[in-house]
Design a protein around this motif. Structure first.
Motif, PDB file in Angstrom:
ATOM      1  N   PRO A  80      -9.281 -18.092  12.392  1.00 16.56           N
ATOM      2  CA  PRO A  80      -8.573 -16.925  12.930  1.00 16.56           C
ATOM      3  C   PRO A  80      -7.929 -16.116  11.810  1.00 16.56           C
ATOM      4  CG  PRO A  80      -7.336 -18.940  13.329  1.00 16.56           C
ATOM      5  CD  PRO A  80      -8.663 -19.363  12.788  1.00 16.56           C
ATOM      6  N   LEU A  81      -7.780 -14.826  12.045  1.00 17.17           N
ATOM      7  CA  LEU A  81      -7.202 -13.928  11.043  1.00 17.17           C
ATOM      8  C   LEU A  81      -5.732 -13.671  11.326  1.00 17.17           C
ATOM      9  CD1 LEU A  81     -10.037 -11.242  10.820  1.00 17.17           C
ATOM     10  CD2 LEU A  81      -9.515 -13.015   9.142  1.00 17.17           C
ATOM     11  N   PRO A  82      -4.926 -13.479  10.279  1.00 13.63           N
ATOM     12  CA  PRO A  82      -3.529 -13.098  10.493  1.00 13.63           C
ATOM     13  C   PRO A  82      -3.460 -11.684  11.056  1.00 13.63           C
ATOM     14  CG  PRO A  82      -4.084 -12.937   8.163  1.00 13.63           C
ATOM     15  CD  PRO A  82      -5.266 -13.559   8.842  1.00 13.63           C
ATOM     16  N   PRO A  83      -2.327 -11.288  11.624  1.00  9.78           N
ATOM     17  CA  PRO A  83      -2.212  -9.922  12.160  1.00  9.78           C
ATOM     18  C   PRO A  83      -2.323  -8.882  11.042  1.00  9.78           C
ATOM     19  CG  PRO A  83      -0.071 -11.022  12.136  1.00  9.78           C
ATOM     20  CD  PRO A  83      -1.097 -12.064  11.813  1.00  9.78           C
ATOM     21  N   PRO A  84      -2.785  -7.692  11.381  1.00 15.54           N
ATOM     22  CA  PRO A  84      -2.923  -6.653  10.347  1.00 15.54           C
ATOM     23  C   PRO A  84      -1.573  -6.142   9.882  1.00 15.54           C
ATOM     24  CG  PRO A  84      -3.390  -5.734  12.517  1.00 15.54           C
ATOM     25  CD  PRO A  84      -3.217  -7.215  12.704  1.00 15.54           C
ATOM     26  N   LEU A  85      -1.574  -5.519   8.738  1.00 19.05           N
ATOM     27  CA  LEU A  85      -0.369  -4.900   8.190  1.00 19.05           C
ATOM     28  C   LEU A  85       0.015  -3.709   9.059  1.00 19.05           C
ATOM     29  CD1 LEU A  85       1.314  -5.494   5.587  1.00 19.05           C
ATOM     30  CD2 LEU A  85       0.088  -3.605   4.508  1.00 19.05           C
ATOM     31  N   THR A  86       1.301  -3.602   9.388  1.00 20.08           N
ATOM     32  CA  THR A  86       1.766  -2.491  10.223  1.00 20.08           C
ATOM     33  C   THR A  86       2.859  -1.715   9.507  1.00 20.08           C
ATOM     34  OG1 THR A  86       3.363  -3.960  11.313  1.00 20.08           O
ATOM     35  CG2 THR A  86       1.212  -3.677  12.371  1.00 20.08           C
ATOM     36  N   PRO A  88       6.529  -0.064   8.853  1.00 19.53           N
ATOM     37  CA  PRO A  88       7.872  -0.597   9.108  1.00 19.53           C
ATOM     38  C   PRO A  88       8.488   0.058  10.347  1.00 19.53           C
ATOM     39  CG  PRO A  88       7.914   0.933   7.264  1.00 19.53           C
ATOM     40  CD  PRO A  88       6.472   0.704   7.602  1.00 19.53           C
ATOM     41  N   SER A  89       9.329  -0.726  11.034  1.00 22.99           N
ATOM     42  CA  SER A  89       9.942  -0.209  12.265  1.00 22.99           C
ATOM     43  C   SER A  89      11.044   0.795  11.991  1.00 22.99           C
ATOM     44  CB  SER A  89      10.503  -1.375  13.097  1.00 22.99           C
ATOM     45  OG  SER A  89      11.436  -2.117  12.319  1.00 22.99           O
ATOM     46  N   SER A  90      11.719   0.671  10.841  1.00 27.16           N
ATOM     47  CA  SER A  90      12.795   1.609  10.529  1.00 27.16           C
ATOM     48  C   SER A  90      13.029   1.649   9.026  1.00 27.16           C
ATOM     49  CB  SER A  90      14.089   1.207  11.235  1.00 27.16           C
ATOM     50  OG  SER A  90      14.617   0.022  10.656  1.00 27.16           O
ATOM     51  N   LYS A  91      13.681   2.708   8.572  1.00 24.44           N
ATOM     52  CA  LYS A  91      13.996   2.845   7.149  1.00 24.44           C
ATOM     53  C   LYS A  91      15.035   1.816   6.716  1.00 24.44           C
ATOM     54  CE  LYS A  91      12.888   7.736   6.709  1.00 24.44           C
ATOM     55  NZ  LYS A  91      13.402   9.074   6.345  1.00 24.44           N
ATOM     56  N   ASN A  92      15.890   1.405   7.657  1.00 24.85           N
ATOM     57  CA  ASN A  92      16.920   0.412   7.305  1.00 24.85           C
ATOM     58  C   ASN A  92      16.286  -0.911   6.921  1.00 24.85           C
ATOM     59  OD1 ASN A  92      18.992   2.205   7.787  1.00 24.85           O
ATOM     60  ND2 ASN A  92      19.213   1.614   9.943  1.00 24.85           N
ATOM     61  N   ASN A  93      15.257  -1.305   7.655  1.00 27.18           N
ATOM     62  CA  ASN A  93      14.562  -2.549   7.327  1.00 27.18           C
ATOM     63  C   ASN A  93      13.958  -2.476   5.937  1.00 27.18           C
ATOM     64  OD1 ASN A  93      15.174  -3.725   9.730  1.00 27.18           O
ATOM     65  ND2 ASN A  93      13.224  -3.188  10.734  1.00 27.18           N
ATOM     66  N   LYS A  94      13.416  -1.300   5.614  1.00 29.03           N
ATOM     67  CA  LYS A  94      12.811  -1.107   4.296  1.00 29.03           C
ATOM     68  C   LYS A  94      13.843  -1.273   3.193  1.00 29.03           C
ATOM     69  CE  LYS A  94      10.547   2.443   1.544  1.00 29.03           C
ATOM     70  NZ  LYS A  94      10.007   3.809   1.521  1.00 29.03           N
ATOM     71  N   LYS A 188      -1.773   0.789  -0.247  1.00 29.41           N
ATOM     72  CA  LYS A 188      -0.681   0.920  -1.223  1.00 29.41           C
ATOM     73  C   LYS A 188       0.442   1.787  -0.671  1.00 29.41           C
ATOM     74  CE  LYS A 188      -3.698   0.420  -5.258  1.00 29.41           C
ATOM     75  NZ  LYS A 188      -4.373   1.143  -6.352  1.00 29.41           N
ATOM     76  N   LYS A 189       0.085   2.858   0.023  1.00 31.49           N
ATOM     77  CA  LYS A 189       1.111   3.715   0.635  1.00 31.49           C
ATOM     78  C   LYS A 189       1.865   2.957   1.719  1.00 31.49           C
ATOM     79  CE  LYS A 189      -1.442   7.257   1.848  1.00 31.49           C
ATOM     80  NZ  LYS A 189      -1.807   8.606   2.370  1.00 31.49           N
ATOM     81  N   LEU A 190       1.144   2.165   2.519  1.00 27.46           N
ATOM     82  CA  LEU A 190       1.777   1.408   3.591  1.00 27.46           C
ATOM     83  C   LEU A 190       2.699   0.322   3.038  1.00 27.46           C
ATOM     84  CD1 LEU A 190       2.076   0.861   6.590  1.00 27.46           C
ATOM     85  CD2 LEU A 190      -0.045  -0.474   6.521  1.00 27.46           C
ATOM     86  N   LEU A 191       2.271  -0.357   2.006  1.00 25.25           N
ATOM     87  CA  LEU A 191       3.098  -1.398   1.387  1.00 25.25           C
ATOM     88  C   LEU A 191       4.355  -0.792   0.762  1.00 25.25           C
ATOM     89  CD1 LEU A 191       0.270  -3.543  -0.229  1.00 25.25           C
ATOM     90  CD2 LEU A 191       1.857  -4.326   1.541  1.00 25.25           C
ATOM     91  N   ASP A 192       4.207   0.389   0.204  1.00 25.28           N
ATOM     92  CA  ASP A 192       5.364   1.083  -0.365  1.00 25.28           C
ATOM     93  C   ASP A 192       6.370   1.419   0.723  1.00 25.28           C
ATOM     94  OD1 ASP A 192       6.917   2.253  -2.351  1.00 25.28           O
ATOM     95  OD2 ASP A 192       6.016   4.224  -2.056  1.00 25.28           O
ATOM     96  N   GLU A 193       5.885   1.865   1.869  1.00 26.08           N
ATOM     97  CA  GLU A 193       6.767   2.178   3.000  1.00 26.08           C
ATOM     98  C   GLU A 193       7.494   0.925   3.493  1.00 26.08           C
ATOM     99  OE1 GLU A 193       4.405   3.945   6.015  1.00 26.08           O
ATOM    100  OE2 GLU A 193       3.844   5.705   4.815  1.00 26.08           O
ATOM    101  N   ARG A 194       6.846  -0.204   3.383  1.00 25.50           N
ATOM    102  CA  ARG A 194       7.452  -1.465   3.841  1.00 25.50           C
ATOM    103  C   ARG A 194       8.369  -2.092   2.790  1.00 25.50           C
ATOM    104  NH1 ARG A 194       4.700  -4.553   7.855  1.00 25.50           N
ATOM    105  NH2 ARG A 194       5.153  -6.409   6.606  1.00 25.50           N
ATOM    106  N   GLY A 195       8.468  -1.459   1.628  1.00 23.37           N
ATOM    107  CA  GLY A 195       9.278  -2.031   0.559  1.00 23.37           C
ATOM    108  C   GLY A 195       8.614  -3.201  -0.116  1.00 23.37           C
ATOM    109  N   GLU A 198       4.983  -4.403  -4.710  1.00 24.44           N
ATOM    110  CA  GLU A 198       4.335  -5.346  -5.619  1.00 24.44           C
ATOM    111  C   GLU A 198       3.391  -6.311  -4.916  1.00 24.44           C
ATOM    112  OE1 GLU A 198       7.403  -7.282  -7.776  1.00 24.44           O
ATOM    113  OE2 GLU A 198       8.000  -5.501  -8.897  1.00 24.44           O
ATOM    114  N   ALA A 199       3.287  -6.210  -3.581  1.00 28.58           N
ATOM    115  CA  ALA A 199       2.382  -7.097  -2.844  1.00 28.58           C
ATOM    116  C   ALA A 199       0.924  -6.767  -3.175  1.00 28.58           C
ATOM    117  CB  ALA A 199       2.625  -6.962  -1.343  1.00 28.58           C
ATOM    118  N   ASP A 200       0.059  -7.726  -2.963  1.00 27.13           N
ATOM    119  CA  ASP A 200      -1.353  -7.590  -3.339  1.00 27.13           C
ATOM    120  C   ASP A 200      -2.134  -6.891  -2.223  1.00 27.13           C
ATOM    121  OD1 ASP A 200      -3.871  -7.808  -4.316  1.00 27.13           O
ATOM    122  OD2 ASP A 200      -3.805  -9.961  -4.684  1.00 27.13           O
ATOM    123  N   TRP A 201      -2.482  -5.625  -2.439  1.00 29.68           N
ATOM    124  CA  TRP A 201      -3.213  -4.867  -1.425  1.00 29.68           C
ATOM    125  C   TRP A 201      -4.624  -5.410  -1.215  1.00 29.68           C
ATOM    126  CZ3 TRP A 201      -7.854  -2.551  -2.492  1.00 29.68           C
ATOM    127  CH2 TRP A 201      -8.162  -2.314  -3.830  1.00 29.68           C
TER     128      TRP A 201
END
Length: 493
Positions: A80-86, A88-94, A188-195, A198-201
């Motif tokens: 089974p595969l892990p859930p896809p990258l989504t 962020p729900s809010s800027k505060n979480n970031k 890369k843009k999505l990972l940047d939004e999630r803070g 440096e994660a491996d895209w």
């Protein structure tokens, strides 16, 4: 009057051929579905029995390997595969993630100084390769050894099991890497939004690719770009970790990949991964299948005479007249490639028409030509001139177009000034061989591709090893694409 009668007969034959090949295609598709569970061996036997191919014991030994993988896949359940990258729900979480991630790094930086402190790399997220996953196949050999035929045989015999997640995908490796880099840009843009900058895209891209296909068939695996070389090991390891099984064809043995490339030492782990996780098999035999006699189909016309211009126009009219109300000819249809428009001068939903200048006279890329050939079953190309040193960029684009049409099996009708196989042969006095002779290197490459060097002619346009190979391969493919077998296997059949 006799000329008019001959032209009319050609047009009628074209329409009759299209009707026959449509029926044949449906029958073949029905038969391939029926024999999908039996696998490549049954498909090979059927083609030998029907007379489409001749039996060859060396080729049969490769089919046996393909059959073994086919059988393993029929009992394989990918993990089974892990859930896809989504997003962020809010800027505060970031912001919170950034603070938590940087807290200890900032503390150490205060004691050690920013210049001395180097934060550790993010932990490896590459999934472990499942122990029960079948080994992939790496099939290599010289041009003409039947790589593409065997790949098609294997791919078409695979059942498409959507419920078990064993989806399949066949793609030219160059197009696949373009897709990977495009996904990387978005990730890369999505990972940047999630803070998580440096994660491996690459791991996330592999997860998304695995969700679309667990069996990947790569045609013409080769590495010429340093950007590809630097990410391939991690990408392939991640794909296999997510349960993807790959079958690859290549002109080169694994140890010959990216030879003399920049920073090749960093690509060596990818070569070792291929040798460890794939069954590596050489396809070379004494038979060059591209040199086998083929029945020809009338798809190329020369020179640029009024009679031939009229003939190519009649072909376009015949191809587009079947349902003028439901599928009319549209001028300046717009396709979109990575957010920018690509104009098609004349087209229906299945047939497109270009002049050479419209197709190759502008700065179009491989992605543009892939988009054209994916969208249309047939392309009619007119006014192809003799190409020389003054049109080197156009010649390169024409080769990209030929490669794209070949890979997705788009049917071509071409009107050119010289015979199409001599379109690159300028024999220019300003070139490396002023007397118009063929260099030893060009002759060797043409011989390897099964081409008559004297018939193709000399070219001063291409000099480097990769350029000469691309030019000779394009001519070889144009030869193959003029055969009846090609016409019957094309998308337009």
């Amino acid at each position: 009057m006799s000329r008019i009668r001959a032209t009319t007969t050609t047009t009628l034959l074209l329409l009759q051929t299209r009707t026959r090949t449509r029926t044949t295609h449906l029958a073949i598709r029905f038969n391939s579905t029926a024999t999908a569970t039996a696998g490549p061996t049954a498909s090979y036997d059927a083609q030998v029995k029907s007379g489409l191919i001749k039996n060859d014991e060396h080729q049969r030994s490769i089919v046996k390997i393909l059959q073994s993988l086919h059988s393993q896949l029929s009992h394989y359940t990918p993990p089974p595969l892990p859930p896809p990258l989504t997003a962020p729900s809010s800027k505060n979480n970031k912001k919170k993630k950034k603070r938590d991630h940087n807290f200890w790094g900032n503390t150490l930086a205060k004691f050690l100084g920013d210049d001395l402190y180097q934060p550790p790399p993010p932990p490896s997220q590459v999934p472990t390769i499942p122990q029960d996953a079948p080994k992939g196949l790496y099939l290599y050999g010289s041009v003409g050894c039947g790589k593409s035929f065997l790949m098609d045989l294997f791919y078409n015999s695979l059942p498409l099991d959507e419920d078990d997640g064993l989806k399949k995908r066949r793609v030219h490796f160059h197009a696949f890497m373009m897709d990977v880099h495009k996904r990387g840009h978005e990730l890369k843009k999505l990972l940047d939004e999630r803070g998580e900058k440096e994660a491996d895209w690459i791991v996330h891209a592999a997860r998304d690719l695995a969700s679309e296909a667990r069996v990947l068939c790569f045609d013409e695996f080769q590495v010429t770009d340093i950007a590809d070389a630097m990410i391939l090991r991690r990408l392939m390891e991640s794909l296999m970790g997510y349960g993807v099984v790959a079958v690859m064809t290549s002109n080169r043995a694994p140890d010959e990949l990216y030879k003399n490339g920049i920073q090749r030492e960093q690509f060596i782990p990818c070569i070792e991964l291929i040798k460890k996780q794939f069954e590596v098999t050489c396809l070379d035999s004494d038979i060059d299948y591209r040199k086998q006699p083929r029945a020809l189909s009338k798809v190329y016309f020369h020179p640029l005479s009024p009679e031939n211009k009229s003939e190519i126009s009649k072909i376009f009219d015949a191809l587009t007249s079947s349902s003028p109300e439901d599928d009319p000819v549209i001028t300046n249809r717009k396709l979109h490639v990575w957010g920018r428009p690509l104009v098609v001068p004349e087209s229906t939903s299945k047939v497109a028409r270009f002049t050479f200048e419209e197709l190759c006279g502008h700065a179009l890329s491989a992605a543009d030509y892939l988009e054209i050939t994916k969208n249309f079953e047939t392309v009619v190309l007119e006014d192809v001139p003799q190409l020389g040193l003054d049109s080197k960029d156009k010649a390169r684009r024409f080769i990209l177009f030929i490669d794209a049409a070949y890979e997705v099996k788009t049917k071509l009708f071409i009107l050119s000034e010289p015979p199409i196989t001599q379109v690159f042969s300028d024999a220019s006095p300003s070139g490396p061989n002023p007397d118009g002779s063929i260099s030893d290197h060009q002759r060797a490459v043409m011989d390897e591709l099964g081409l008559s060097a004297d018939k193709v002619g000399a070219s001063s346009i291409f000099t480097g090893e990769e350029e000469v190979f691309a030019f000779a391969r394009a001519v070889s493919r144009l030869n193959e694409m003029s055969s009846v077998q090609w016409a019957q296997s094309s998308k337009a059949a």
